[in-house]
Design an enzyme around this catalytic site. Structure first.
Site, PDB file in Angstrom:
ATOM      1  N   LYS A 169       0.846  -1.184   0.000  1.00  0.00           N
ATOM      2  CA  LYS A 169       0.000   0.000   0.000  1.00  0.00           C
ATOM      3  C   LYS A 169       0.893   1.250   0.000  1.00  0.00           C
ATOM      4  CE  LYS A 169      -0.723   1.040   4.908  1.00  0.00           C
ATOM      5  NZ  LYS A 169      -0.522   2.476   4.893  1.00  0.00           N
ATOM      6  N   ASP A 175      -1.991  -6.005   2.803  1.00  0.00           N
ATOM      7  CA  ASP A 175      -2.302  -5.166   3.961  1.00  0.00           C
ATOM      8  C   ASP A 175      -1.796  -5.936   5.172  1.00  0.00           C
ATOM      9  OD1 ASP A 175      -3.311  -3.793   6.108  1.00  0.00           O
ATOM     10  OD2 ASP A 175      -5.288  -3.460   5.253  1.00  0.00           O
ATOM     11  N   HIS A 176      -0.701  -5.462   5.755  1.00  0.00           N
ATOM     12  CA  HIS A 176      -0.036  -6.267   6.789  1.00  0.00           C
ATOM     13  C   HIS A 176      -0.924  -6.505   8.004  1.00  0.00           C
ATOM     14  CE1 HIS A 176       0.913  -2.296   8.596  1.00  0.00           C
ATOM     15  NE2 HIS A 176       0.961  -2.974   9.725  1.00  0.00           N
ATOM     16  N   LYS A 232      -1.724 -10.197  10.974  1.00  0.00           N
ATOM     17  CA  LYS A 232      -1.572 -10.256  12.429  1.00  0.00           C
ATOM     18  C   LYS A 232      -2.393 -11.412  12.990  1.00  0.00           C
ATOM     19  CE  LYS A 232      -0.536  -5.345  13.066  1.00  0.00           C
ATOM     20  NZ  LYS A 232       0.804  -5.517  13.636  1.00  0.00           N
ATOM     21  N   GLU A 239      -1.917   5.267  17.779  1.00  0.00           N
ATOM     22  CA  GLU A 239      -0.459   5.326  17.829  1.00  0.00           C
ATOM     23  C   GLU A 239      -0.059   6.445  18.780  1.00  0.00           C
ATOM     24  OE1 GLU A 239       1.502   4.298  13.773  1.00  0.00           O
ATOM     25  OE2 GLU A 239      -0.247   5.518  13.299  1.00  0.00           O
ATOM     26  N   ASP A 253      -4.265   6.750   4.981  1.00  0.00           N
ATOM     27  CA  ASP A 253      -3.160   5.956   5.513  1.00  0.00           C
ATOM     28  C   ASP A 253      -3.635   4.766   6.337  1.00  0.00           C
ATOM     29  OD1 ASP A 253      -0.309   5.612   5.831  1.00  0.00           O
ATOM     30  OD2 ASP A 253      -0.543   6.254   7.909  1.00  0.00           O
ATOM     31  N   HIS A 270      -6.448  -0.575   6.560  1.00  0.00           N
ATOM     32  CA  HIS A 270      -6.388  -1.354   7.799  1.00  0.00           C
ATOM     33  C   HIS A 270      -7.751  -1.490   8.487  1.00  0.00           C
ATOM     34  CE1 HIS A 270      -2.223  -1.270   7.135  1.00  0.00           C
ATOM     35  NE2 HIS A 270      -1.881  -0.267   7.907  1.00  0.00           N
ATOM     36  N   LYS A 273      -0.057   3.156  22.267  1.00  0.00           N
ATOM     37  CA  LYS A 273      -0.076   2.393  21.019  1.00  0.00           C
ATOM     38  C   LYS A 273      -0.954   1.180  21.240  1.00  0.00           C
ATOM     39  CE  LYS A 273       2.973  -0.205  17.876  1.00  0.00           C
ATOM     40  NZ  LYS A 273       2.573   0.434  16.617  1.00  0.00           N
TER      41      LYS A 273
END
Length: 497
Positions: free
Chosen positions: A157, A186-187, A191, A225, A244, A249, A350
Site C-alpha cells: 500500500k 495489507d499487513h 496479524k 499510535e 493511511d 487497515h 499504542k
C-alpha cells in the site's frame, strides 16, 4: 493463512525496494524467521533490487543489521551464514530496461543451477506508488515474466490515492497480469489476532449465534499510535489518516468482524465474503459527512511539536491525523447496529483493539439488590501490543447478599502458547509463496473501499480544519469524536486494563 504446512515449490523472490526501510525492518527478518523454522523451500533465492550501490557483502551486512534489531528470533551465526548464501543484490533504477534484462539472467541462472523449469517468480513491490505501474509494465513486457503462470506480484500500500487512481492502477496491472497473480498486501491481515477472528467466530458455537443485531448493541474498532509522524511529513501531509489507515487497515478489520460464515477457507470464498461487507456499508452523501465522520489534528503540548510544526508540514495544513467514523452495515445480520471506527496519531498509547458490546439485560430483577449491572457484557479483542481476548460478564460477589461484580474471562497468547507469535509479514509472505491469496486484497475490495472514502475526501477537500478539531497529544482525539457517540447514548471504551 496456511491451514497446514503446504509444500512450496522452488521459488525465486525479487524485492524492488530491497535497499529500503521496509525490507530491512520487516521483509528480510520475516524471511529469515521462515528459514529458521523450515518453511522456506530448499530451492529458494532472494534478489534485492534498489538504487543504492551495494556490494554483495555490504548488502548482507545491511540486512543483518535489520535482522539483529527487528527479528523475533535474533541472529544465529551459523544459520545466518547459510541464509545469506541465498541472497543477491542487483542495483538499478525502475525505469532502466537493462535492469530487467540483467534480472532475468540472474533468475535463469538459478533455474539452470537447480535444473528446474517451473520455478515460481515472486516480485515484491516495496516502492513509492508512482513506481508501481512502470515496474509492472517492464516486468510484463520483458522476459522476466515470460512464464506468466509462474509469476506473482505482491504490491504494498497505498494502492492509489483515490477511486480514480485505484481504478487506473488496477486497469494497468491487468494489462499484463491476471487478477490471480496480483497480491495487494495489507499487513494488518497477517496479524495473528486478526486471523484468529475467523476461528473465534466460526469454530465456537458459543459466540456465532450471538454475533448479530439481536444481541450486539454496537462495535468499536480502535487503532491508536502514541507517536507523531516523525520524518514522514512530506508523505503524510498528502495522505492523512483516512487514506493511511482507514481505507485499508480499519476497513479490512471491519470485514473480518462483520463477514458472513464462509463455506470454506479458500481465497475466493473469503474475499467474496469481505466484499459483501463493503458493498453493504451505507454510503454517505457529501452533505452527510459532518454527521457521521470527525477529523482531527494533534496540536501543541510542552515538549511535543504540533502537527503543523513537524518537518515538511505547511503551517496552515488541514491534513487529518485523527479520524472517527460512525457507519452502518445494511444487511440482515447487522441492520441497526452502529460500527464506530477511530484511528489517530499522538494517542495515549499504542494500541489496536476491537470491542463488541452486547445489549443490556433487563434490570428489573436486580432492582433493590444494591447492585445493578451498569456495564453490558463485552468481548474485547486486542490486536496489539499484547494480543488477547477477554469476555466481560457479571458474577455474584461472595457474601450473604446479592451483590454483583464485573469479572472477565481472559485468553492471552503469551500465557497460553510457548512459541512466539509469527510476525504479520511472515504469514503473508508464506501465503504468497503458497499461492494463497485469502489475506490479500482483491481489485473489487480496493475499489469498494475507495468508493466509501470519496464523499469524505470531497467534503474535506476545500474545507479548512476548524481550530476546535485540534486535540491535545496524549488524548483520544477532539471532543467531537466523543460527541459522535454521546448523541446516541453511547461512549468509547478504553482498553481493559
Amino acid at each position: 493463512m496456511n491451514l497446514n504446512k503446504k509444500i512450496i515449490g522452488p521459488t525465486l523472490m525479487v524485492i524492488f525496494g530491497g535497499s529500503g526501510d521496509l525490507a530491512k525492518r520487516k521483509l528480510i527478518p520475516a524471511l529469515y524467521n521462515l528459514y529458521l523454522e523450515g518453511w522456506l523451500p530448499e530451492k529458494f533465492a532472494l534478489i534485492g533490487s534498489g538504487r543504492t550501490e551495494f556490494t554483495q557483502e555490504q548488502y548482507c551486512e545491511f540486512l543483518k543489521e535489520g535482522v539483529e534489531k527487528y527479528s523475533r528470533s535474533g541472529i544465529e551465526s551459523e544459520k545466518w551464514e547459510a541464509f545469506k548464501t541465498k541472497v543477491s543484490y542487483l542495483a538499478g533504477g525502475a525505469f532502466d530496461e537493462e535492469l530487467y534484462t540483467r534480472m532475468d539472467a540472474i533468475l535463469c541462472g538459478f533455474e539452470d543451477e537447480w535444473q528446474e523449469k517451473n520455478v515460481q517468480r515472486i516480485f515484491y513491490l516495496s516502492v513509492a506508488p508512482f513506481l508501481m505501474e512502470p515496474i509492472a509494465s517492464h516486468l510484463g513486457k520483458s522476459r522476466v515474466c515470460a512464464n506468466i503462470e509462474q509469476s506473482r506480484l505482491v504490491i504494498e500500500k497505498p494502492f492509489g490515492k483515490d477511486l480514480d487512481s485505484a481504478k487506473e492502477l488496477n486497469r494497468k496491472l491487468l494489462d499484463f497480469f491476471s487478477e490471480d497473480q496480483l497480491y495487494r498486501i495489507d499487513h494488518y491481515l497477517g496479524k495473528e489476532p486478526v486471523q484468529n477472528l475467523l476461528a473465534f467466530r466460526f469454530a465456537n458455537s458459543l459466540f456465532e449465534p450471538l454475533w448479530n443485531r439481536n444481541y450486539i448493541d454496537h462495535v468499536e474498532i480502535t487503532v491508536g499510535e502514541d507517536i507523531g509522524i516523525g520524518d514522514r511529513g512530506g508523505y503524510y501531509n498528502g495522505s492523512g489518516a483516512l487514506r493511511d489507515m482507514v481505507q485499508n487497515h480499519l476497513l479490512q478489520v471491519l470485514c473480518m468482524v462483520a463477514m458472513e460464515a464462509p463455506i470454506n477457507f479458500e481465497a475466493r470464498e473469503i474475499r467474496d465474503k469481505k466484499s459483501e461487507v463493503l458493498r453493504a456499508v451505507r454510503p454517505l452523501a457529501v452533505e452527510e459527512v459532518e454527521n457521521f465522520v470527525v477529523r482531527g489534528q494533534y496540536g501543541y503540548a510542552p515538549g511535543i511539536n504540533s502537527y503543523r510544526e513537524e518537518e515538511g508540514v505547511p503551517d496552515d495544513s488541514s491534513t487529518e491525523t485523527f479520524v472517527a467514523w460512525a457507519l452502518h452495515i445494511d444487511n440482515w445480520r447487522w441492520h441497526g447496529v452502529p460500527f464506530y471506527m477511530r484511528t489517530g496519531k499522538r494517542m495515549p498509547r499504542k494500541t489496536s483493539y476491537i470491542s463488541i458490546q452486547f445489549k443490556s439485560v433487563p434490570i428489573a430483577e436486580f432492582q433493590g439488590t444494591g447492585t445493578v449491572p451498569v456495564h453490558p457484557n463485552r468481548i474485547f479483542i486486542q490486536i496489539q501490543p499484547d494480543p488477547e481476548i477477554r469476555l466481560l460478564f457479571y458474577a455474584k460477589k461472595p457474601g450473604l447478599k446479592m451483590e454483583l461484580k464485573p469479572v472477565d474471562m481472559r485468553f492471552e497468547y503469551d500465557e497460553t502458547y510457548d512459541s512466539p507469535t509469527p510476525e504479520a509479514y511472515e504469514t503473508l509472505l508464506l501465503d504468497a509463496m503458497a499461492g494463497n491469496a485469502a489475506l490479500y486484497m482483491r481489485a473489487d475490495q480496493v475499489e469498494l473501499a475507495w468508493q466509501l472514502m470519496m464523499p469524505i475526501l470531497t467534503h474535506w477537500q476545500n474545507k479548512p480544519l476548524d481550530e476546535q478539531l485540534l486535540y491535545t497529544p496524549g488524548s483520544w482525539g477532539p471532543r467531537a469524536a466523543q460527541e459522535l457517540l454521546y448523541k446516541s447514548g453511547r461512549s468509547w471504551h478504553s482498553p481493559i486494563s
